[in-house]
Design an enzyme around this catalytic site. Structure first.
Site, PDB file in Angstrom:
ATOM      1  N   HIS A   1     -59.719  28.936   1.311  1.00 23.56           N
ATOM      2  CA  HIS A   1     -58.505  29.183   0.617  1.00 23.56           C
ATOM      3  C   HIS A   1     -58.720  30.624  -0.251  1.00 23.56           C
ATOM      4  O   HIS A   1     -59.544  30.813  -0.328  1.00 23.56           O
ATOM      5  CB  HIS A   1     -58.001  28.278  -0.127  1.00 23.56           C
ATOM      6  CG  HIS A   1     -58.890  27.808  -1.201  1.00 23.56           C
ATOM      7  ND1 HIS A   1     -59.602  26.655  -1.351  1.00 23.56           N
ATOM      8  CD2 HIS A   1     -59.449  28.293  -2.168  1.00 23.56           C
ATOM      9  CE1 HIS A   1     -60.195  26.364  -2.242  1.00 23.56           C
ATOM     10  NE2 HIS A   1     -60.176  27.379  -2.873  1.00 23.56           N
TER      11      HIS A   1
HETATM   12  P1  TYD Z   1     -59.454  21.349  -2.529  1.00 23.07           P
HETATM   13  O1  TYD Z   1     -58.958  22.405  -3.069  1.00 23.07           O
HETATM   14  O2  TYD Z   1     -58.826  21.242  -1.123  1.00 23.07           O
HETATM   15  O3  TYD Z   1     -61.120  21.575  -2.253  1.00 23.07           O
HETATM   16  P2  TYD Z   1     -61.816  22.542  -1.274  1.00 23.07           P
HETATM   17  O4  TYD Z   1     -60.835  23.760  -0.948  1.00 23.07           O
HETATM   18  O5  TYD Z   1     -62.863  22.872  -2.040  1.00 23.07           O
HETATM   19  O6  TYD Z   1     -62.125  21.741   0.190  1.00 23.07           O
HETATM   20  O7  TYD Z   1     -59.397  20.160  -3.506  1.00 23.07           O
HETATM   21  C1  TYD Z   1     -59.644  18.770  -2.844  1.00 23.07           C
HETATM   22  C2  TYD Z   1     -58.522  17.940  -3.361  1.00 23.07           C
HETATM   23  O8  TYD Z   1     -59.024  17.785  -4.977  1.00 23.07           O
HETATM   24  C3  TYD Z   1     -57.252  18.125  -3.369  1.00 23.07           C
HETATM   25  O9  TYD Z   1     -56.553  16.961  -3.004  1.00 23.07           O
HETATM   26  C4  TYD Z   1     -56.713  18.747  -4.681  1.00 23.07           C
HETATM   27  C5  TYD Z   1     -57.511  17.767  -5.634  1.00 23.07           C
HETATM   28  N1  TYD Z   1     -57.895  18.784  -6.827  1.00 23.07           N
HETATM   29  C6  TYD Z   1     -57.200  18.683  -7.957  1.00 23.07           C
HETATM   30  O10 TYD Z   1     -56.819  17.485  -8.036  1.00 23.07           O
HETATM   31  N2  TYD Z   1     -57.548  19.347  -9.043  1.00 23.07           N
HETATM   32  C7  TYD Z   1     -58.400  20.369  -8.970  1.00 23.07           C
HETATM   33  O11 TYD Z   1     -58.778  20.692 -10.244  1.00 23.07           O
HETATM   34  C8  TYD Z   1     -58.933  20.584  -7.715  1.00 23.07           C
HETATM   35  C9  TYD Z   1     -60.124  21.796  -7.742  1.00 23.07           C
HETATM   36  C10 TYD Z   1     -58.792  19.548  -6.657  1.00 23.07           C
END
Ligand code: TYD
Length: 374
Positions: free
Chosen positions: A288
């Site tokens: 992302h």
């Molecule tokens: P995500 O951003 O998809 O992680 P990555 O891109 O590293 O795989 O985040 C995973 C999950 O955590 C998603 O459901 C959103 C939640 N999340 C929060 O609620 N708050 C946050 O600050 C972050 C970073 C993630």
């Protein structure tokens, strides 16, 4: 007024002189017209003390109320309002002196009132024309003159970056100034008012910010730039590896302590902290980009590769020691690869969590980057 003179020099003095000439002229014009109309008994000479008083009041108003600030870059509407304010304050002060004293009763209140109305139009016209002359003299000379805004820790490299891109930095405004007077021979503005004065007096034509999160631009500067139609541009990096301050104890059993201070070591306030633990080797995450969020990534334990893609080229940064931080500005596509199981990724973020602020589609990211460059 001290500030104005320091930053505006002769330009400021010339505007003060214009104001004084206007007030004397308006008085003479109005007195002549009025005397001819009304055949009043008092003479122009008799009216001289009022002119002296008006001149004195005008100087006081300019000094105390700073009504000339930004005069060179002020837009028409603002100029009308500020001149009106200047004349109105002068009028009220003089009215309090003249109209409430016995000696004041000797002077025609009509003349004084009309003189201020006339003064307003004269000031507007003369300042407008004088501005045009000054712009002609100064405008073409140095279109690269710039005000640079950054944090103390980035000041020197920001200066280098701006010089490389042809900018002529006239003043630096540091968000966390430690009282430095100059950096690399460039004066440091003491406060935000001084920085704005540099623009208002046309000493710098552009504003550049370096390595700063959008939230760090002071409202006063953003408002002033809007008012003066000055663009805020970025001379920026997309990402940067920084040394996280680390204290090691002589006794190795004590381990080491690393620390980061928001707005000082990193150019944004820390709104959110998160970390990823209990991971397997060869885990891939991320995929992302962010529209606004600035981040500092570090790996206090283990080893993680961060693949960064700005839409044109890809770089890989390995985070494998607690004292190594990766500063990421918005607009970068990232993928994280865990090299060892149990590696910990810690993130300091400038924004609260907002799923709408994420770009999770690569084509969307390319389109977004293209759009924001145009
Ligand atoms: P995500 O951003 O998809 O992680 P990555 O891109 O590293 O795989 O985040 C995973 C999950 O955590 C998603 O459901 C959103 C939640 N999340 C929060 O609620 N708050 C946050 O600050 C972050 C970073 C993630």
């Amino acid at each position: 007024m001290k500030n104005e003179i320091r930053h505006g020099g002769l330009k400021f003095i010339s505007f003060v002189i214009i104001d004084l000439i206007c007030i004397v002229l308006s008085n003479v014009i109005v007195t002549h017209i009025y005397l001819n109309i009304s055949h009043a008994k008092y003479s122009l000479e008799g009216h001289l003390p009022v002119i002296y008083l008006m001149v004195a009041v005008d100087l006081i108003v300019t000094g105390f109320f700073n009504t000339l600030a930004r005069v060179l870059r002020r837009r028409k509407r603002k100029e009308i309002l500020q001149s009106l304010k200047h004349v109105a304050i002068s009028f009220v002060i003089l009215a309090m002196v003249l109209f409430t004293t016995k000696s004041g009763a000797e002077y025609s209140r009509v003349i004084v009132s009309l003189a201020y109305v006339c003064d307003f139009f004269l000031i507007l016209g003369c300042r407008y024309l004088w501005k045009k002359v000054l712009m002609k003299i100064y405008w073409t000379k140095n279109n690269n003159s710039a005000l640079l805004m950054t944090t103390d820790s980035f000041a020197e490299e920001a200066l280098e970056a701006l010089k490389k891109s042809g900018g002529d930095v006239k003043s630096i405004f540091l968000l966390d100034s430690k009282g430095q007077k100059a950096i690399g021979g460039v004066p440091v503005a003491e406060n935000i008012e001084d920085a704005i004065a540099v623009l208002g007096w046309d000493l710098a034509k552009n504003v550049y910010i370096y390595g700063l999160d959008h939230q760090m631009i002071p409202d006063a500067l953003a408002d002033a730039c809007r008012e003066m139609k000055v663009r805020i541009d970025l001379v920026d990096f997309k990402y940067k590896i920084i040394d996280v301050k680390t204290v090691k104890n002589d006794d190795s059993r004590y381990g080491s302590l690393s620390f980061i201070e928001g707005k000082r070591d990193i150019p944004f306030p820390i709104r959110r902290v998160y970390w990823i633990t209990e991971t397997e080797a060869d885990l891939h995450r991320g995929f992302h980009a962010h529209k606004l969020n600035c981040q500092l990534l570090f790996c206090p334990h283990g080893s993680i590769d961060i693949i960064l893609d700005d839409g044109e080229k890809k770089d890989t940064v390995r985070l494998d020691e607690p004292g190594k931080g990766l500063l990421l500005m918005p607009g970068l596509w990232r993928e994280m690869i865990w090299n060892e199981s149990g590696s910990v990724l810690c993130v300091l973020a400038s924004e609260y969590y907002d799923p709408d602020e994420y770009i999770r589609n690569y084509d969307g990211f390319i389109a977004y980057n293209k759009g924001s460059k145009e």
